[in-house]
Write an enzyme that holds these catalytic residues in place. Structure first.
Site, PDB file in Angstrom:
ATOM      1  N   LYS A 261      13.341  93.595 124.966  1.00 13.66           N
ATOM      2  CA  LYS A 261      12.402  93.444 123.911  1.00 13.66           C
ATOM      3  C   LYS A 261      11.444  92.223 124.610  1.00 13.66           C
ATOM      4  CE  LYS A 261      13.905  89.835 121.447  1.00 13.66           C
ATOM      5  NZ  LYS A 261      15.067  89.137 120.782  1.00 13.66           N
TER       6      LYS A 261
ATOM      7  N   SER B 230      27.856  91.964 127.066  1.00 15.67           N
ATOM      8  CA  SER B 230      27.653  90.284 127.531  1.00 15.67           C
ATOM      9  C   SER B 230      29.145  89.836 127.300  1.00 15.67           C
ATOM     10  CB  SER B 230      26.714  89.847 126.504  1.00 15.67           C
ATOM     11  OG  SER B 230      25.513  90.364 126.363  1.00 15.67           O
TER      12      SER B 230
ATOM     13  N   GLU C  11      10.392  90.686 114.948  1.00 14.14           N
ATOM     14  CA  GLU C  11      10.046  90.648 116.565  1.00 14.14           C
ATOM     15  C   GLU C  11       9.178  91.943 116.603  1.00 14.14           C
ATOM     16  OE1 GLU C  11      13.212  87.852 118.387  1.00 14.14           O
ATOM     17  OE2 GLU C  11      13.689  89.794 118.406  1.00 14.14           O
TER      18      GLU C  11
ATOM     19  N   HIS D  61       1.624  63.274 126.939  1.00 18.69           N
ATOM     20  CA  HIS D  61       0.290  63.773 126.259  1.00 18.69           C
ATOM     21  C   HIS D  61      -0.507  64.580 127.392  1.00 18.69           C
ATOM     22  CE1 HIS D  61      -3.037  63.553 123.782  1.00 18.69           C
ATOM     23  NE2 HIS D  61      -3.724  62.984 124.577  1.00 18.69           N
TER      24      HIS D  61
ATOM     25  N   TYR E 239      15.363  89.128 112.107  1.00 15.95           N
ATOM     26  CA  TYR E 239      14.397  88.486 113.394  1.00 15.95           C
ATOM     27  C   TYR E 239      13.961  89.973 113.997  1.00 15.95           C
ATOM     28  CZ  TYR E 239      18.487  89.169 116.761  1.00 15.95           C
ATOM     29  OH  TYR E 239      19.477  89.683 117.609  1.00 15.95           O
TER      30      TYR E 239
ATOM     31  N   CYS F 244      17.982  91.866 124.020  1.00 19.69           N
ATOM     32  CA  CYS F 244      17.146  90.720 124.385  1.00 19.69           C
ATOM     33  C   CYS F 244      16.102  91.108 125.703  1.00 19.69           C
ATOM     34  CB  CYS F 244      18.155  89.588 124.812  1.00 19.69           C
ATOM     35  SG  CYS F 244      19.553  89.693 124.182  1.00 19.69           S
TER      36      CYS F 244
ATOM     37  N   TYR G  22      25.074  94.116 137.238  1.00 15.41           N
ATOM     38  CA  TYR G  22      26.166  93.556 136.295  1.00 15.41           C
ATOM     39  C   TYR G  22      27.246  94.701 137.013  1.00 15.41           C
ATOM     40  CZ  TYR G  22      24.625  90.973 132.622  1.00 15.41           C
ATOM     41  OH  TYR G  22      23.947  89.928 132.105  1.00 15.41           O
TER      42      TYR G  22
ATOM     43  N   CYS H  64      22.232  93.695 125.256  1.00 13.95           N
ATOM     44  CA  CYS H  64      21.268  92.713 125.507  1.00 13.95           C
ATOM     45  C   CYS H  64      20.119  93.319 126.730  1.00 13.95           C
ATOM     46  CB  CYS H  64      22.089  91.401 126.206  1.00 13.95           C
ATOM     47  SG  CYS H  64      21.140  90.095 126.731  1.00 13.95           S
TER      48      CYS H  64
ATOM     49  N   GLU I 196       4.679  66.695 122.001  1.00 11.08           N
ATOM     50  CA  GLU I 196       4.724  65.377 121.842  1.00 11.08           C
ATOM     51  C   GLU I 196       4.867  65.024 120.376  1.00 11.08           C
ATOM     52  OE1 GLU I 196       1.066  63.245 122.538  1.00 11.08           O
ATOM     53  OE2 GLU I 196       0.036  65.145 122.861  1.00 11.08           O
TER      54      GLU I 196
HETATM   55  C1  LIG Z   1      16.936  94.735 119.577  1.00  9.13           C
HETATM   56  C2  LIG Z   1      17.749  93.417 120.006  1.00  9.13           C
HETATM   57  C3  LIG Z   1      17.245  92.300 120.215  1.00  9.13           C
HETATM   58  C4  LIG Z   1      18.259  91.194 120.440  1.00  9.13           C
HETATM   59  N1  LIG Z   1      17.653  90.095 120.938  1.00  9.13           N
HETATM   60  C5  LIG Z   1      18.475  89.236 121.055  1.00  9.13           C
HETATM   61  C6  LIG Z   1      17.955  87.768 121.652  1.00  9.13           C
HETATM   62  O1  LIG Z   1      16.934  87.701 121.795  1.00  9.13           O
HETATM   63  N2  LIG Z   1      18.885  86.927 121.888  1.00  9.13           N
HETATM   64  C7  LIG Z   1      20.229  87.059 121.586  1.00  9.13           C
HETATM   65  O2  LIG Z   1      21.063  85.896 122.263  1.00  9.13           O
HETATM   66  N3  LIG Z   1      20.776  88.259 121.215  1.00  9.13           N
HETATM   67  C8  LIG Z   1      19.678  89.181 120.927  1.00  9.13           C
HETATM   68  N4  LIG Z   1      20.317  90.149 120.579  1.00  9.13           N
HETATM   69  C9  LIG Z   1      22.093  90.193 120.179  1.00  9.13           C
HETATM   70  C10 LIG Z   1      22.769  90.721 121.552  1.00  9.13           C
HETATM   71  O3  LIG Z   1      22.090  91.802 122.029  1.00  9.13           O
HETATM   72  C11 LIG Z   1      24.021  90.756 121.098  1.00  9.13           C
HETATM   73  O4  LIG Z   1      24.557  89.770 120.467  1.00  9.13           O
HETATM   74  C12 LIG Z   1      24.986  90.898 122.579  1.00  9.13           C
HETATM   75  O5  LIG Z   1      24.398  91.832 123.179  1.00  9.13           O
HETATM   76  C13 LIG Z   1      26.280  91.047 122.013  1.00  9.13           C
HETATM   77  O6  LIG Z   1      27.257  91.108 123.209  1.00  9.13           O
HETATM   78  P1  LIG Z   1      28.695  92.140 122.873  1.00  9.13           P
HETATM   79  O7  LIG Z   1      29.169  92.159 124.165  1.00  9.13           O
HETATM   80  O8  LIG Z   1      29.218  91.434 121.679  1.00  9.13           O
HETATM   81  O9  LIG Z   1      28.117  93.606 122.630  1.00  9.13           O
HETATM   82  P2  LIG Z   1      27.136  94.664 123.413  1.00  9.13           P
HETATM   83  O10 LIG Z   1      26.222  94.065 124.332  1.00  9.13           O
HETATM   84  O11 LIG Z   1      26.568  95.522 122.492  1.00  9.13           O
HETATM   85  O12 LIG Z   1      28.116  95.288 124.370  1.00  9.13           O
HETATM   86  C14 LIG Z   1      28.713  96.548 123.788  1.00  9.13           C
HETATM   87  C15 LIG Z   1      29.050  97.746 124.890  1.00  9.13           C
HETATM   88  O13 LIG Z   1      30.265  98.296 124.553  1.00  9.13           O
HETATM   89  C16 LIG Z   1      29.928  99.888 124.583  1.00  9.13           C
HETATM   90  N5  LIG Z   1      30.709 100.603 123.722  1.00  9.13           N
HETATM   91  C17 LIG Z   1      31.032 100.614 122.428  1.00  9.13           C
HETATM   92  N6  LIG Z   1      31.838 101.401 121.836  1.00  9.13           N
HETATM   93  C18 LIG Z   1      32.497 101.817 123.276  1.00  9.13           C
HETATM   94  C19 LIG Z   1      33.605 102.591 123.215  1.00  9.13           C
HETATM   95  N7  LIG Z   1      34.322 103.071 122.158  1.00  9.13           N
HETATM   96  N8  LIG Z   1      34.063 103.093 124.622  1.00  9.13           N
HETATM   97  C20 LIG Z   1      33.316 102.244 125.574  1.00  9.13           C
HETATM   98  N9  LIG Z   1      32.203 101.494 125.524  1.00  9.13           N
HETATM   99  C21 LIG Z   1      31.856 101.182 124.128  1.00  9.13           C
HETATM  100  C22 LIG Z   1      28.280  99.856 124.225  1.00  9.13           C
HETATM  101  O14 LIG Z   1      27.913 101.007 124.755  1.00  9.13           O
HETATM  102  C23 LIG Z   1      28.004  98.576 124.733  1.00  9.13           C
HETATM  103  O15 LIG Z   1      27.407  98.853 126.024  1.00  9.13           O
HETATM  104  C24 LIG Z   1      19.611  91.551 120.205  1.00  9.13           C
HETATM  105  C25 LIG Z   1      20.052  92.505 119.914  1.00  9.13           C
HETATM  106  C26 LIG Z   1      19.159  93.714 119.637  1.00  9.13           C
HETATM  107  C27 LIG Z   1      19.814  95.128 119.191  1.00  9.13           C
END
Ligand SMILES: Cc1cc2nc3c(=O)[nH]c(=O)nc-3n(C[C@H](O)[C@H](O)[C@H](O)COP(=O)(O)OP(=O)(O)OC[C@H]3O[C@@H](n4cnc5c(N)ncnc54)[C@H](O)[C@@H]3O)c2cc1C
Length: 457
Positions: A51, A15, A184, A439, A180, A48, A99, A43, A444
């Site tokens: 899930k 993200s 969930e 309502h 959470y 997210c 993406y 995510c 409400e």
């Molecule tokens: C089961 C679950 C449910 C969740 N539900 C929610 C929700 O409902 N709502 C919400 O807001 N958040 C939720 N989250 C949290 C959310 O997914 C994270 O906060 C968000 O993805 C963080 O984004 P980020 O960019 O920091 O990391 P990430 O999205 O984790 O991205 C990091 C990326 O870096 C890559 N990476 C790591 N190390 C290396 C490397 N050395 N070289 C190359 N690539 C690498 C990984 O493969 C990954 O793709 C959930 C998380 C989980 C595990």
């Protein structure tokens, strides 16, 4: 032309990394991005989004039952786990493609590789076994599930990463954790018809939330038939015949199950990243220490998202990525505002919350008024469901400002997203009262709570 291959190299296309890279490229920077698993990150691929699909699937499990009171007969319904997973995978593939396209269209170059830092400007791409250099580096590697490896047999359990790819629906699930993700998944599996037991070492599940939320969710889980065991941990996990495992608990009992699920927390993904080669400071948990502009202890190395362990949520990672790109590549210093971030737990029923929990407000404000209500929603009168709704407002007794709102009930997340706008901009309790009710809705009740809550002595 600089002496570096890239103006920005981002490690991790989740993200935060994707948003920062796209914006930086849009502002004219030469951007490289490395992703070791799948573009979109946690995510989109194993957080997210998948899930929420499982949550929707699981809600039907209750819905068929509830529909009977409305005249429907739903006697011979069946559920196909493989079909759900295949359909979910198709949608994740579609999003992953979007993406990738968005990054490429912005002009960023994507490397399908694990990346590690060699020194403060050099990134090693493991899959290609070569180095690239960058003037600025963004660490956006997210977090990873933590498993208690001191527990013998811990490897017999799975984490959320694997839960999205189970070949079959388990009969019995034992979940470790009280946060959470644990809640969930316990609700997801229960709605799909599994026997579920949640084991939590603390006294109250969802302990970072308002206490009333924690109590209400605990009650609702029990009502659905989820066994909740608190103040206990896994002592060891033993392999039995076939898929069966026996989980021995610290309270002296054991549970036989075919799925053990670790949901006891996540750690920042900084292991083996080579950050020490660049002199980047980490905290005790391994998170990159950053300032309010997401800058690390090294001037040209930044970090956003879960790897910084601030608020580990997708919209926060996205916003941090955007403020980073604004600051560094658009000459517009921007900071993330962490106040009044709305949150949800997609339990069944779900939780929506924004602002101060009662205990937090009481620590910070002298006079705190509480308004709360707990009722059975109209829909449940015919369905026969005993599910209840909790709504709670935390109000500053001196200024009348609404400091927090906490809901457990159908569509709580949707309600809280809208309420967060008003609460962040300083809405008062009197303005809630002046708003005419809509309502008949559940929401409400939010504008009809007139009596301050008086705890019974
Ligand atoms: C089961 C679950 C449910 C969740 N539900 C929610 C929700 O409902 N709502 C919400 O807001 N958040 C939720 N989250 C949290 C959310 O997914 C994270 O906060 C968000 O993805 C963080 O984004 P980020 O960019 O920091 O990391 P990430 O999205 O984790 O991205 C990091 C990326 O870096 C890559 N990476 C790591 N190390 C290396 C490397 N050395 N070289 C190359 N690539 C690498 C990984 O493969 C990954 O793709 C959930 C998380 C989980 C595990």
């Amino acid at each position: 032309m600089t002496k570096f291959d890239y103006d920005l190299f981002t490690i991790g296309a989740g993200s935060g990394g994707v948003r920062a890279s796209r914006l930086a490229a849009n502002y004219g920077a030469r951007v490289g991005v490395a992703e070791e698993y799948r573009v979109g990150g946690t995510c989109v691929v194993r957080g997210c989004v998948p899930k929420k699909f499982l949550v929707y699937a699981s809600e039907y499990g209750h819905g068929f039952n509830d529909a009977k009171g409305y005249g429907w007969s739903a006697d011979n319904v069946s559920f196909d786990w493989s079909k759900l997973i295949a359909n979910k995978d198709d949608e994740i593939d579609r999003l992953n493609g979007i993406y990738i396209r968005n990054l490429k269209n912005a002009g960023a170059e994507i490397f399908q590789s694990r990346a590690v830092l060699k020194d403060e400007h050099t990134i090693h791409l493991e899959a290609e076994n070569r180095d690239v250099t960058a003037e600025k580096i963004l660490v956006a590697t997210g977090g990873a599930p933590w498993v208690d490896e001191s527990v013998p047999g811990h490897e017999l359990g799975i984490t959320s990463n694997e839960a999205f790819h189970l070949e079959k629906l388990p009969k019995h699930v034992v979940v470790a954790g009280g946060g959470y993700i644990a809640i969930e998944f316990a609700c997801i599996f229960r709605g799909l018809g599994c026997e579920v037991c949640l084991v939590y070492r603390g006294e109250d599940i969802l302990r970072y939330f308002d206490t009333d939320i924690s109590v209400q969710v605990h009650e609702e889980m029990k009502r659905q038939g989820i066994r909740v065991i608190t103040q206990s941990v896994f002592d060891n996990i033993e392999k039995l015949d076939g898929d069966e495992k026996r989980v021995h608990l610290s309270n002296g009992t054991h549970i036989d199950t075919d799925l053990v699920f670790w949901a006891v927390g996540r750690n920042p993904a900084t292991g083996g990243l080579g950050l020490e080669n660049a002199g980047v400071e980490l905290d005790k948990k391994g998170a990159v220490v950053v300032d309010e502009y997401s800058k690390s202890s090294v001037d040209h190395i930044y970090a956003v998202g879960d790897v910084t362990n601030r608020e580990n949520l997708t919209p926060v990672a996205i916003r941090e990525g955007a403020t980073f790109a604004e600051t560094v590549f658009n000459n517009n210093p921007s900071k993330m505002d962490y106040t009044f971030i709305p949150k949800a737990v997609f339990s069944q029923p779900p939780v929506g919350t924004v602002g101060y929990a009662e205990h937090e407000a009481r620590q910070k404000f002298e006079n705190v008024d509480i308004y709360k209500t707990n009722f059975r929603a109209m829909k449940n009168m015919l369905s026969g469901s005993e599910e209840r709704v909790l709504m709670k407002l935390v109000v500053d007794g001196d200024t009348d400002r609404v400091l927090g709102c906490h809901i457990v009930g159908a569509e709580a997340g949707e309600m809280i997203q809208c309420l967060a706008i008003a609460i962040k901009t300083g809405v008062t309790k009197s303005q809630f009262d002046e708003t005419v009710a809509l309502h008949p809705t559940i929401a409400e009740e939010l504008v009809t709570m007139r009596e301050k809550f008086k705890p019974s002595l």
